[in-house]
Each structure stands twice: as structure tokens, then as C-alpha cells.
Design an enzyme around this catalytic site. Structure first.
Site, PDB file in Angstrom:
ATOM      1  N   LYS A 282      -3.359  40.263   9.504  1.00  0.00           N
ATOM      2  CA  LYS A 282      -2.541  40.617  10.791  1.00  0.00           C
ATOM      3  C   LYS A 282      -3.634  41.514  11.666  1.00  0.00           C
ATOM      4  CE  LYS A 282       0.619  42.431   8.588  1.00  0.00           C
ATOM      5  NZ  LYS A 282       2.053  42.593   8.550  1.00  0.00           N
ATOM      6  N   ARG A 283      -3.219  41.594  12.974  1.00  0.00           N
ATOM      7  CA  ARG A 283      -4.012  42.623  13.980  1.00  0.00           C
ATOM      8  C   ARG A 283      -4.332  43.947  13.378  1.00  0.00           C
ATOM      9  NH1 ARG A 283      -2.044  45.955  17.863  1.00  0.00           N
ATOM     10  NH2 ARG A 283       0.072  45.015  17.728  1.00  0.00           N
TER      11      ARG A 283
ATOM     12  N   THR B 257       6.543  38.757  11.999  1.00  0.00           N
ATOM     13  CA  THR B 257       6.898  37.423  11.516  1.00  0.00           C
ATOM     14  C   THR B 257       5.934  36.993  10.431  1.00  0.00           C
ATOM     15  OG1 THR B 257       5.551  36.492  13.339  1.00  0.00           O
ATOM     16  CG2 THR B 257       8.033  36.842  13.924  1.00  0.00           C
TER      17      THR B 257
ATOM     18  N   HIS C  52       9.091  44.721  22.455  1.00  0.00           N
ATOM     19  CA  HIS C  52       8.403  44.307  20.976  1.00  0.00           C
ATOM     20  C   HIS C  52       7.583  45.665  20.566  1.00  0.00           C
ATOM     21  CE1 HIS C  52       8.576  40.017  20.742  1.00  0.00           C
ATOM     22  NE2 HIS C  52       8.404  39.746  22.187  1.00  0.00           N
TER      23      HIS C  52
END
Length: 864
Positions: free
Chosen positions: A600-601, A711, A407
Site C-alpha cells: 500500500k502507499r 479496501t 476519506h
């Protein structure tokens, strides 16, 4: 003489077979044998009394009232929303368990190969709404509770998000287990049952403050405790070697401390199918709860210390590893989870009485990132040390069983463990790693006798100080397939971080499976009005199982009536988000403004810092305008959300700057509704379901070549929001599917990144002038003490701008101007939105699971 007839026992007098509960259930032969031994009358009675799934409103209401009065010990007089949620969820869970039992029996009887998906995170979100939709009982439930005086929306709000993950990795795993069930593949997920999750994020004076997220504050109705399924897991100790009667050297790991892994099962219902698979989560417990001797001697704290120490293992997701004890706890977590899961998998296989050579024909295990990589070593230990297989035979089984999903393309993100720590905690496993590495390097040396440097480059053991175990390399060597999660990512890992392994193994071992999302949650559940509108043109909800059917709405992209309904739904979703912002942030936002979202993070490579710099640039630009010029400005609401790792100072500084800019901009009378800045705290799945359907534009602006896939970009587009992004991750494939005219791309390409970094490092390149203006404003103290942001400002200047904020800033601003301009033409904007959604069929997680099943796992669906 009369004959004497013996008194023969009746069927009821015959000894009954006793049911012996086993942690892995019965094998197909045992099921048939046990069933045949039960008297027919008993079998018939059991089947007559078997629990049935509720199928109408009345049967649901009967279950609901029963749970209120018996499970919860309440009555109609003290049943509040929380009790009503628990009763409704218990009723739905009972229905799932009936389907779950049928599924497990069917899969056991069919005896097909299964996939076991190992992920340290499963970011499932709330379960009740998803369960109702997948089981097809939402309308029954909604009407049923309405008759009893409750609103389904109020009940759904009672459920906390399951704190079993942090970001994209965990949400992908959740989508995948949903798709495995929805596509009828036999499979289980394995994870950890965290008590506190990662943390609950609060914003205090603009700073992120972490507090425990005790999501298990009350009994979780969606899990089934399996206290009888307890696996002993050992740490520390030593290896004892001896020679057995056959002259073979045997290794025994012993003398360590043990904890117990207790199983909790979570039913995972597929959509529009009877299949309900299982997610098994492990909680850590002590082998001895309480030291009575210490307690009696007055040493009260020590009497429970063993219990507290054991339970710490599954307490928190990603404990801070900035110090030794944190690193050790992380490694403990990983081994604990993997050891319990493999024990479960191996016991299930052994019940089939098949030879070990059939193991990989019955079992596929997917490693979701490097966290479960120690499973490679653990399976080799089980086969060699415990089952007595020869090393080479065992290793062939291991490699043919595992697949590894990578990833990241960032070398610094590849997991490593210090050898001293590893050897102290898992001494036998380190010995096995040394042997795996030795045999692998011997093979490499034979293949490339003149390339001595390659041995150091591909060795599992990094020769640093201290030595490190490279887990990604172990995962590659121990798996038969390695996949990336987007086309660019898969190409990059083969040409950068893993290029030596491609040389050794060839390119066939490496492949791409582009990530996907489940449309059940991210369209049907998150955006039901849009789902209903699409179904009206597709002709049914079949697009939720075959997302390519979305193509049927493309002819309506320019239809005025369809555009009108599309716009009304978007405005409804914006109003819902605006209400959330007002309630939690106290900020009023205009529904006519462009909703610009980046959630998001928080990480430097995702470049939230570039986004907030552009917001500051927009602010100072508007401030300098005349009243007439301001009339031409496209109003914008800039929405941020995401968590920083507790020890990540730079990410926390970005959060502080966003909140400081928000405080200044939102209270500037000269700006009004032309610009608002919002930071939504404690971003999670439930908040995403509110935010994503409301977006007009979403930002996915990582430095090219750093985002594996992403995603959230897929989720935003599926809900009708357009993308502003770099040519990175899955943005590339989204562009290919929806068309370049329906996405806003900017920035340098991945192939230019290394050259740009080299130039910045060795040349005194000037800072982008617009970015310099922004940094000057920050330095002037407009947003508070400039020293707070000193490290952040320093990180984007000169040779330190590793993520190329300055290099991409001008292109980024130009793309933002184009977004402003195009948003004014709402007819064309809505047409582009519809066209984008119509072409998102490729990004279903069902498609991704089919690719894994065919190319990596070699499994087939179980026929319904």
C-alpha cells in the site's frame, strides 16, 4: 384545356437534415424530431449497415485481421505481440462502443436523473482483461487469437497500467464506476487524463527513485478522443462589477489567461449487462498552439512556451507541492478539471429546457474527497454570474446537488489553500467563498450567540498566517450529505474533526457508506481458478453480481476434497508470485513458507516501519537460535510494496530500510528459507492482481483511528488470505462478518490513542524493550550507515512516537507468534480461509453503490 401537374420532388430530392454534432448529444425531443425527418428508406439502410457486436470466434477474428491490416497498417508477416494486443483491444473496444452508443441513447431517452462522480484519481488498471470478462467474450478472444498463433497471456502483458491514480482513492473510484455500470445506474465519471501519472518507481541502492511513467507511449486503444469537445478554462484575471438595466449588481470574471480542456472518453462496461457507461477524462491544451511571430523573430523557445505551460496542467498526478509553483499547479489542476466537467454537466442539463429548479432532480454530483470541492463554488458562479439566478435560489440548488465523501480522520490531511494563492489564481471564486462563509457564519451566530469561538472553529477561512481556505469545510457546507467510508471512520469524523458541524446541522446530514470492491476484477479476473472453484459450488457465476451468494461455500469449509482444491489454487498463485519475485528481484522463495504481505502507499500512519522493525526482531531472534530451535520456526516471506510521495522523506527512509534489511537477511546463510524479505518496486493494479491471490496473511496495521476504511484488506480476504490488523477502518466490519476467530487483531483501540499520546508527550515513558533491541541493531550499522535511519529511529522514541509504534509493538509481536503457530495447522488454516471468503458478501462495491443511490443520489437503475 389539359391540367398541368407540377413536378413534385421525390423523397430523394428533399433537403436532408444536417447532423449537427453537439458536445452533449441530443435531448429526447431532438432525437425524435431528427429521426422523424430522415426518410424511412435511409433509416432502414442505416440500420441494415449498422456495426454489430461480434458474437463468435469467426466474427472476432475478422475484426482482428481488419484492425491489423487497416488500423495498424501491418500484415500477418510483421504482426508481433504488441500489434496483436492492439488489434484485439481495438476489436473489443469496437464492441464496447456499440454497447456504449446504445446505453447513451437509452439513458437520454429515459431521461432519468444521473450521477456524476468527480474523482482526481481513477486507478483503472489494465483494461483489456476486464473488458473481455465484463462483456463475456474472454473465451472467444482467447480461442480466436490462439488460432492466429498468439497466446492471450502474452497479449495482456503488452498493456501498460493506466497511470490515472496512486492508491486506494483512485482504485475505489475505479470500482465504483464499474459497479455503477454493472448495476445499470445512469452515471459518468469525470477525471484528468494524466500524461505521466504519479511516477514510475525504481529502487536504486535501496532508495526510491522517481521517473516519468509515460503510459501513453503508444496510442491508447481504450479511449475515444473528442477533439470537438473543447472547453475554455480561465485562470487569474480580475472581477468587474456593473449594474444591469434591472438595477442588479452583476459580477464578470475576465482578463485572465485561458487554456482548453479536451475530452477523452473511456467506455466502462458493466458485467453481464448491456450497460456501458462513460468515464470522461480532460487533457489540457493551449488556446494557441504556436506563436508564429515569435518564431519568425528567432525566439524559438518562447514561441511554444504557451503550449508547454498549458499542457503541464494535466501532465503529472500530484505535482510536488513543497514550493509555491507546485501548490499553484495543483490548484490549477483541480479547477481545470472541475470547470470543464461542470461546463459539460450544465450544458447537458440546459438542452432539456427544464427550469433551474429541476437541476438537482436531474443531476447528482459526488465529490470523492476534497479535491473537487471547488465545484461547489464553480456551480454557484455559473448560476449567479452566468445564468442570473438569485444567490439564495442558486445556493439551494448547489447544496441539493452535491454529496461529499470524506476519506480521512487526520486533521493535517484536510486540504487547505493559502488565500493569497487562491485569490491570485481564482479571484472571483475567492469572492464567492467569502460570501458563502459570511452567510454561513451569520447563521451559526444566530444559532449559538454565546459561543463566539465556534465561529472561528467552523469558518471556511482559517485565521492563520497566511489565511487558508479549508476545503473540507466548504465541502460540508456546500453538500446535502457527508459520508464516511467505514463505521468507525464515520463515527470518528462526527466526534472529532467535524463535531462542530454535527452540532450545527444535526447528525442526519452525516452518514456511513462502507467502501466495497468489485468482485469482477478482484476475484474473477485476479484469481480465475478460485472463481471457477467457487462457481462449482454456488452453481453459477451469479455471485459476481450478488456477492452474498458466497455464503454457499461455507458448508464446504471442512470438506477435505474442497480444501485440497483450495490449497492447490493458493499454491499455484504463490508459485506465480514467486516467479515474479525471482524475475524482478532475483530472490528465490519457498512456496511452503507463509507469504506475509503489506502492499500500500508508504506512510507513517500505515506503519510499514513497525512491520520492518518486527522483521528485524524476527531476524535477530532466529540468529540467536540453536539448530534444533530453528526446526520449529515457521518459514516466512515478508513482502512489501508501495510508493512514497516524492517529498516525503520519512516514507522514503522506510523504503530504504526495507531494502537494506532484505539485502542482509536474504544473503545470510544462517537464515536460509526461514526468512526472506522482498520489496516489489512500482506497485500498481496489475502487480496487485498477482500479489493478492498469493497471500497467506496480509497486514493492515494502521494506528487505530487513522485509516478511514482501506479496501486492500477486502481484496486480500476475498482471495482467501487472512488479516493481521488493528481495530481500525474496515477491519472492524470484516471482523464482524467473518468472525473474530478468522482474523488476527492486536493493538490499542481508537479511544485510547489520545490518552497514550498525552502520556508519551508529558511523561518519560520507556521504550518497548523488544523495539529497543531492534533500534540498537539498526544503530550498530548492521543495515548500513546508522545516520541514514536516524530520523526514523528518532520518530518512534519518547514523545515523538505519534503513531504509537512502541505502545503497540508487544501486542504486534504476540499476534505474529499466533500467526506462526496457527499456520502450522494447515487443515484449520484452510478452513478459516474458506469461511472468511464465504462471509465477504457485504464488501461488494455494488452494495456500496446501491446505498449511495438510495440515500444520497436518489437515482434509479435504467431498465435493460
Amino acid at each position: 384545356m389539359a391540367s398541368i401537374t407540377p413536378n413534385l420532388p421525390s423523397a430523394s430530392d428533399l433537403p436532408r437534415p444536417k447532423h449537427r454534432r453537439t458536445p452533449t448529444g441530443f435531448s429526447p425531443k431532438e432525437i425524435k424530431s431528427f429521426e422523424a425527418s430522415i426518410p424511412a428508406a435511409s433509416r432502414d439502410l442505416w440500420q441494415q449497415l449498422a456495426i454489430k457486436e461480434f458474437t463468435d470466434k469467426e466474427s472476432f477474428q475478422k475484426e482482428f485481421v481488419r484492425h491489423v491490416e487497416t488500423t495498424l497498417a501491418r500484415s500477418m508477416y510483421n504482426c508481433d505481440d504488441l500489434a496483436a494486443y492492439l488489434a484485439a483491444s481495438q476489436s473489443i473496444r469496437d464492441r464496447l462502443i456499440v454497447a456504449w452508443n446504445k446505453t447513451q441513447q437509452k439513458q437520454t431517452t429515459k431521461d432519468q436523473k444521473r450521477i456524476y462522480y468527480l474523482s482526481l484519481e481513477f486507478l483503472m488498471g489494465r483494461a483489456m482483461d476486464n473488458a473481455m470478462l465484463n462483456a463475456g467474450v474472454k473465451e472467444i478472444t482467447k480461442s480466436g487469437v490462439d488460432d492466429l498463433g498468439f497466446k492471450i497471456e502474452d497479449l495482456l502483458e503488452q498493456e501498460p497500467d493506466a497511470a490515472l491514480g496512486n492508491g486506494g482513492l483512485g482504485r475505489l473510484a475505479a470500482c465504483f464506476v464499474d459497479s455503477i455500470a454493472s448495476t445499470n445506474y445512469p452515471g459518468w465519471g469525470y477525471g484528468l487524463r494524466y500524461q505521466y501519472g504519479i511516477f514510475k518507481q525504481q529502487i536504486v541502492d535501496g532508495y526510491q527513485v522517481e521517473s516519468p511513467d509515460y503510459w501513453l507511449a503508444f496510442s491508447n486503444p481504450w479511449e475515444i478522443p473528442r477533439y470537438e469537445i473543447a472547453v475554455d478554462v480561465m485562470f487569474y484575471g480580475y472581477t468587474r462589477k456593473y449594474t444591469n438595466d434591472e438595477g442588479k449588481t452583476v459580477s464578470v470574471w475576465e482578463g485572465g489567461e485561458q487554456v482548453q480542456a479536451i475530452a477523452y472518453d473511456v467506455p466502462v462496461p458493466g458485467y453481464d449487462t448491456e450497460t456501458t457507461n462513460n468515464l470522461r477524462l480532460w487533457a489540457s491544451k493551449p488556446t494557441r498552439e504556436f506563436d508564429f511571430e515569435k518564431f519568425n523573430s528567432g525566439d524559438y523557445e518562447s514561441s511554444v512556451s504557451e503550449s508547454q505551460k498549458a499542457e503541464t496542467i494535466s501532465a503529472v498526478l500530484y505535482p510536488n507541492d513543497n514550493f509555491y509553483s507546485g501548490k499553484e499547479l495543483r490548484l490549477k489542476q483541480q479547477y481545470f478539471w472541475v470547470a470543464a466537467s461542470l461546463n459539460d454537466i450544465v450544458r447537458r442539463f440546459k438542452k432539456s429546457n427544464r427550469p433551474w429548479s429541476d437541476f438537482s432532480d436531474q443531476v447528482a454530483i459526488q465529490l470523492n474527497d476534497t479535491h473537487p470541492t471547488i465545484a461547489v463554488v464553480e456551480l454557484q458562479r455559473i448560476l449567479v454570474d452566468m445564468e442570473g439566478l438569485e444567490w439564495d435560489k442558486a445556493w439551494d440548488i448547489v447544496v441539493s446537488t452535491f454529496g461529499y465523501t470524506n476519506h480521512t480522520v487526520l486533521p493535517e490531511a484536510l486540504e487547505k489553500w493559502p488565500v493569497p494563492l487562491f485569490g491570485n489564481l481564482l479571484p472571483r471564486h475567492l469572492e464567492i467563498i467569502y460570501n458563502i462563509n459570511l452567510f454561513f457564519l451569520q447563521k451559526v451566530e444566530k444559532m449559538f450567540p454565546k459561543d463566539r469561538d465556534m465561529l472561528a472553529r467552523v469558518s471556511i477561512i482559517e485565521e492563520s498566517s497566511p489565511q487558508q481556505v479549508r476545503m473540507a469545510y466548504l465541502a460540508i457546507i456546500g453538500s446535502h450529505k457527508v459520508n464516511g467510508v467505514a463505521e468507525l471512520h464515520s463515527d470518528l469524523i462526527k466526534t472529532t474533526i467535524f463535531k462542530d458541524f454535527v452540532t450545527i446541522y444535526g447528525s442526519d446530514k452525516f452518514m456511513n457508506v462502507t467502501n466495497g470492491i468489485t468482485p469482477r476484477r478482484w476475484l474473477h479476473q485476479a484469481n480465475p481458478k478460485l472463481s471457477e472453484l467457487i462457481a462449482s459450488k454456488v452453481g453459477s457465476y451469479k455471485f459476481l453480481k450478488d456477492l452474498n451468494l458466497l455464503k454457499k461455500i461455507e458448508p464446504f469449509a471442512k470438506d477435505p476434497e474442497f480444501q485440497k482444491k483450495w490449497t492447490e489454487i493458493k499454491r499455484f498463485n504463490k508459485a506465480r508470485l514467486a516467479a515474479h519475485i525471482k524475475k524482478h528481484n532475483g530472490i528465490d522463495v519457498s512456496l511452503d513458507a507463509l507469504f506475509d504481505v503489506q502492499v500500500k502507499r508508504i506512510h507513517e500512519y500505515k506503519r510499514q516501519q513497525m512491520n520492518i522493525f518486527s522483521v528485524i526482531h524476527r531476524y535477530i531472534t532466529i540468529k540467536a537460535m540453536t539448530a534444533e530451535e530453528k526446526k520449529e520456526v515457521t518459514p516466512r516471506v515478508c513482502i512489501f510494496g508501495g510508493k512514497s510521495a516524492p517529498g516525503y522523506y520519512m516514507a522514503k527512509t522506510i523504503i530504504k530500510l526495507v531494502n537494506s534489511v532484505s539485502e542482509v537477511v536474504n544473503n545470510d546463510a544462517d537464515i536460509g528459507d526461514l526468512l526472506k524479505v522482498v520489496f516489489i518496486a512500482d506497485y500498481n493494479v496489475s502487480k496487485a492482481e498477482v500479489i493478492i491471490p498469493a497471500s497467506d496473511i496480509s497486514q493492515h496495521i494502521s494506528t487505530a483511528g487513522t485509516e478511514a476504511s482501506g479496501t486492500s484488506n477486502m481484496k486480500f480476504v476475498l482471495n482467501g488470505g487472512l488479516i493481521l490488523g488493528t481495530v481500525d477502518g474496515a477491519n472492524i466490519e470484516i471482523t464482524r462478518e467473518v468472525g473474530e476467530e478468522n482474523i488476527f487483531l492486536f493493538g490499542h483501540l481508537a479511544e485510547s490513542v489520545d490518552d497514550l499520546r498525552h502520556q508519551r508527550r508529558f511523561n518519560d515513558l520507556p521504550l518497548n524493550p523488544d523495539l529497543q533491541k531492534v533500534l540498537d541493531v539498526i544503530d550498530s550499522g548492521v543495515f548500513g550507515d546508522k545516520d541514514i535511519y536516524g530520523s526514523l529511529v528518532y520518530s518512534v522514541t519518547g514523545s515523538r512516537d505519534y503513531y504509537l509504534v512502541s505502545d503497540d509493538f508487544q501486542s504486534y509481536l504476540e499476534a505474529q507468534k499466533l500467526v506462526d503457530k496457527d499456520f502450522k495447522d494447515q487443515t484449520t488454516w484452510v478452513s478459516r480461509s474458506i469461511t472468511a471468503v464465504a462471509n465477504m458478501g457485504f464488501f461488494s462495491s455494488d452494495r456500496a453503490i446501491d446505498e449511495y443511490a438510495e440515500s444520497i443520489w436518489n437515482i434509479e437503475p435504467v431498465a435493460n
